[in-house]
Motif scaffolding. Structure first.
Motif, mmCIF file in Angstrom:
data_model
loop_
_atom_site.group_PDB
_atom_site.id
_atom_site.type_symbol
_atom_site.label_atom_id
_atom_site.label_comp_id
_atom_site.label_asym_id
_atom_site.label_seq_id
_atom_site.Cartn_x
_atom_site.Cartn_y
_atom_site.Cartn_z
ATOM 1 N N THR A 51 -46.462 6.199 13.509
ATOM 2 C CA THR A 51 -47.790 6.155 14.111
ATOM 3 C C THR A 51 -47.778 5.230 15.327
ATOM 4 O O THR A 51 -46.768 4.614 15.648
ATOM 5 N N GLN A 52 -48.920 5.152 15.978
ATOM 6 C CA GLN A 52 -49.022 4.330 17.176
ATOM 7 C C GLN A 52 -48.634 2.879 16.881
ATOM 8 O O GLN A 52 -49.128 2.273 15.933
ATOM 9 N N MET A 53 -47.736 2.355 17.689
ATOM 10 C CA MET A 53 -47.271 0.982 17.544
ATOM 11 C C MET A 53 -47.471 0.258 18.862
ATOM 12 O O MET A 53 -47.598 0.878 19.923
ATOM 13 N N PRO A 54 -47.477 -1.085 18.838
ATOM 14 C CA PRO A 54 -47.474 -1.806 20.108
ATOM 15 C C PRO A 54 -46.197 -1.506 20.893
ATOM 16 O O PRO A 54 -45.160 -1.167 20.317
ATOM 17 N N VAL A 55 -46.263 -1.614 22.195
ATOM 18 C CA VAL A 55 -45.046 -1.599 23.004
ATOM 19 C C VAL A 55 -44.233 -2.823 22.595
ATOM 20 O O VAL A 55 -44.774 -3.918 22.429
ATOM 21 N N LEU A 56 -42.929 -2.637 22.433
ATOM 22 C CA LEU A 56 -42.061 -3.729 22.006
ATOM 23 C C LEU A 56 -40.996 -3.988 23.071
ATOM 24 O O LEU A 56 -40.342 -3.050 23.544
ATOM 25 N N ARG A 57 -40.818 -5.234 23.419
ATOM 26 C CA ARG A 57 -39.752 -5.624 24.347
ATOM 27 C C ARG A 57 -38.834 -6.618 23.649
ATOM 28 O O ARG A 57 -39.303 -7.601 23.061
#
Length: 814
Positions: free
Chosen positions: A245-251
């Motif tokens: 499902t929708q997740m935060p952008v991860l760096r």
């Protein structure tokens, strides 16, 4: 099919997201006859394959302002145009795998709060709670920005294009611009060829280069330097992952990777340390194209990613993508009015952050075009910061190997570029290297930043804490404070202004009084109509008809451009003479003794007082001695022609051995100037900082006849200050300051530091920052309690409106 007009107010070249943004904002502002020409289809260059990450936080306040504006704009476009943009505020997380990276992102979180961006430092467990799929082994912390987002780049661009059309702009696909027509310093129009081979011309009042990776070649058509180079940029998209499902952008910058949930799939992208430059000679028929796969280049990133995101080991790869992105020599995009022209505008070179930047950049450029002045300080991205040599193809190819990777590299203080070095060297370059100089680079100039001791490695070892040169700089600093130091200032810009109207012209373009005797030095500012500081300059009258204007190295071209654009009907000649003279600064209580030992001239106050210059003999040569200082000590800057500079160096260095002369670098100059409260252009003073609020009212003449900015000065004098630039010194000697640390007044964030450095004589880190003070007395402001937020820790700070070191400037005038 509507044919192209023969005339337009503005022609925009390029239909990527930035071209569409410029067209949208011009049309929204009410400009008529706006024409955008795209050689193929909208978004077909690089916009279509962008990852669509839309972050708010950038390295400076104004760049953050533009990124935040982009978010707000994209969030409203669907309602305005009916085009779905896919914009979602899903948040973003950046994780650190080292303590140094944690310090960096915690400093960024503190900076975000001072810029009005919501940011939260979170623990590894909290990272896991927000991103369940992440393997947090080795994660030492993170930062969460809940209002960051992502979107569909192509749809955002098409929404902007539709909004432009709705407001009267003409957006045309299939029209290749083949040339730019010119008369003198003005573009008069463009020639075009359509997909059927038909050709034509559009006369234009303005031309805007939004050509993306073609921007370099489009600039060449107009004789304009646009330094950028396309690099290969890699990402993969997995097959659909059940339950994703929708997740935060991860760096995860320590592994050069970013992750984005994309319609139930996972996108993994990379900014690898050593990138692959593509070409500057991009095919004209390049359209929605990919570059050849290079799995071997991407494989190290993927190996780390499979460990970091275990689901990738089970998911199949749906797409392995390699596409071009354009990168600039300093990783900042190009915006503004080209130095070579008076109506040719630039918006390109977005370094893989074009989606998050385009909305704000387009808005800012359009305000500049409409009003004739920058709406606020855009020095970080102003195209006039680029030096002519930086358009060199070999230089761009070599530098671009590094710039892509710098996006995710550790952004340590004083970080130096490694590639494309050694292009510009001062006359003292070899002598300084022989004596232990460790070089840095600015505007291509190799400059001695500090000097290594015998046996010490001549290299930076970066850290957010005390770096390996900290003690070296302290020793150089104290030599200048107690004895005598010598350092190279040849890279500073030197521009001659001469002609029968030189005095009158400078009195119009500058805030100081230039009706002075020959040999007099005037420190002052060139102002804009709002009283903001366009240039921070030192002007020396050389003769009845000639002056020397000295400017910072990085802004020399911008300062010359400002002067040229304001020549009007004045009869003057403006010439860059930077490379013609070497400059050695001799600073410290023993400076007079050293000069007297090598020259028969008189350096006493009676003959050579502070703020004057004289021609001198030195050794067997000739030079010019300017009695000024940027370190707050007795001192001179010695200007020697390039042919005699080596001899002058040897003469001074040899004579100084008996006096303990110490070679010093640019880092020392910064630590000394911060103690003295001297402003640094581009940080403490910019085009949006009023000269009075910057505490530089003494350097401009309120009663002088008409000059640029005079009305703004008189208005500020009458109505009072809204801000004051104050100096801060931490009560704790351990923490370090760099820039953008939040400043708290009585417990509330009210501002941030514009610059910071360690004051070795004062024994603490110091900085400067603008504090709101509308309707307040100075005493009331200074009577408050101040703290500085250093990576999330509040440190008490002493505050002053005067320099902490030698507040009456007695030492410089002895």
């Amino acid at each position: 099919m509507m044919s192209l007009p023969e005339k337009a107010r503005v022609v925009i070249i390029g239909g990527g997201i930035i071209g569409c943004s410029v067209a949208y904002h011009l049309a929204k502002l009410g400009w008529k006859d706006v024409v955008l020409l795209e050689r193929k289809q909208l978004t077909s260059g690089t916009t279509w394959h962008a990852a669509g990450l839309i972050a708010q936080l950038r390295a400076t306040k104004n760049m953050t302002k533009l990124a935040k504006y982009s978010q707000e704009l994209y969030g409203n476009l669907t309602a305005e145009t009916g085009v779905e943009t896919g914009f979602k505020r899903c948040g973003s997380i950046t994780v650190a795998l080292t303590e140094e990276r944690l310090e960096e992102i915690n400093r960024h979180a503190a900076m975000a709060r001072s810029f009005g961006v919501e940011a939260e430092a979170i623990s590894p467990a909290e990272v896991k709670a927000k991103y369940e799929h992440l393997n947090i082994d080795g994660v030492v912390g993170g930062v969460y920005l809940p209002l960051d987002g992502q979107g569909d780049p192509s749809n955002i661009a098409h929404a902007l294009a539709k909004g432009a059309r709705q407001n009267g702009a003409l957006v045309k696909e299939g029209y290749l611009v083949t040339d730019i027509l010119k008369e003198g310093r003005r573009a008069t129009g463009v020639t075009w060829e359509d997909k059927n081979g038909e050709t034509g011309t559009i006369d234009a009042e303005h031309v805007v280069n939004c050509g993306g990776m073609w921007g370099h070649s489009i600039g060449r058509m107009a004789g304009v330097n646009i330094p950028l180079h396309a690099c290969e940029h890699f990402y993969i998209v997995t097959e659909a992952i059940p339950g994703l499902t929708q997740m935060p952008v991860l760096r995860v910058p320590d592994e050069c990777a970013y992750y984005k949930e994309d319609a139930g799939k996972m996108l993994l992208g990379a900014f690898e340390p050593v990138s692959k430059p593509w070409t500057l000679d991009i095919p004209k028929d390049f359209e929605f194209d990919q570059l050849p796969e290079d799995f071997n280049h991407f494989e190290p990133i993927l190996e780390n990613a499979v460990n970091r995101m275990p689901m990738l080991a089970e998911a199949g790869i749906h797409t392995f993508f390699n596409g071009p992105e354009s990168f600039t020599p300093d990783d900042a995009y190009h915006l503004g009015l080209a130095p070579e022209m008076d109506n040719f505008w630039v918006a390109c070179g977005f370094n893989s952050i074009g989606i998050q930047s385009a909305g704000g950049a387009g808005s800012a450029l359009v305000q500049w075009m409409d009003e004739g002045d920058k709406p606020f300080d855009l020095g970080d991205v102003d195209i006039s910061r680029m030096q002519p040599f930086q358009g060199n193809k070999t230089y761009l190819f070599e530098r671009s190997k590094e710039t892509l990777g710098l996006l995710y590299a550790d952004h340590f203080p004083y970080l130096q570029k490694k590639t494309a070095r050694g292009v510009r060297r001062t006359p003292f370059h070899a002598q300084l290297l022989d004596k232990g100089a460790v070089m840095g680079e600015i505007a291509g100039w190799e400059r001695a930043n500090w000097f290594a001791r015998e046996g010490q490695e001549r290299a930076y070892k970066y850290s957010w804490q005390r770096q390996n040169f900290f003690d070296n700089v302290r020793d150089e600093h104290m030599a200048v404070r107690t004895g005598v130091g010598m350092y190279d200032m040849s890279s500073f810009g030197k521009t001659r202004v001469e002609g029968r109207d030189a005095e009158a012209y400078l009195n119009y373009v500058g805030g100081g009084d230039y009706s002075v005797p020959n040999g007099k030095i005037v420190y002052t500012q060139f102002l804009n109509s709002r009283g903001g500081i366009e240039s921070d300059v030192t002007v020396t009258r050389l003769s009845e008809t000639a002056y020397l204007v000295v400017t910072p190295a990085a802004t020399r071209l911008a300062d010359e451009t400002w002067m040229r654009r304001n020549v009007g009907d004045f009869n003057v000649v403006i010439t860059d003479v930077t490379a013609g003279e070497g400059v050695l600064a001799i600073m410290g209580p023993k400076a007079r003794d050293l000069l007297q030992a090598v020259s028969p001239n008189d350096f006493t106050n009676a003959v050579n007082p502070f703020g004057t210059a004289q021609e001198i003999e030195i050794g067997m040569g000739l030079a010019r001695a300017h009695r000024v200082t940027y370190v707050g000590e007795l001192g001179w800057e010695i200007y020697a022609s390039a042919d005699m500079a080596g001899h002058v160096f040897e003469t001074l260095y040899s004579a100084g051995q008996d006096m303990g002369v110490k070679l010093c670098g640019m880092h020392m100059m910064d630590t000394c100037r911060i103690e003295k409260g001297f402003r640094h252009f581009g940080h403490d003073i910019t085009s949006e900082d009023h000269v009075m609020e910057a505490g530089l009212g003494f350097a401009v003449k309120k009663d002088k006849a008409d000059y640029i900015g005079r009305e703004a000065i008189l208005d500020k004098q009458e109505n009072g200050l809204d801000m004051r630039l104050l100096q801060f010194k931490l009560s704790d000697p351990e923490p370090l300051l760099y820039h953008a640390e939040p400043v708290l007044r009585d417990g509330e964030i009210v501002s941030y530091l514009t610059s910071g450095a360690y004051g070795h004589h004062e024994g603490a880190a110091m900085g400067m920052g603008y504090i709101p003070c509308k309707g307040e007395t100075l005493a009331n402001v200074l009577g408050s309690s101040f703290e500085v937020d250093v990576a999330g820790t509040r440190v008490k700070a002493e505050v002053s409106s005067k320099p902490f070191y030698d507040p009456k400037s007695e030492r410089v005038k002895v």
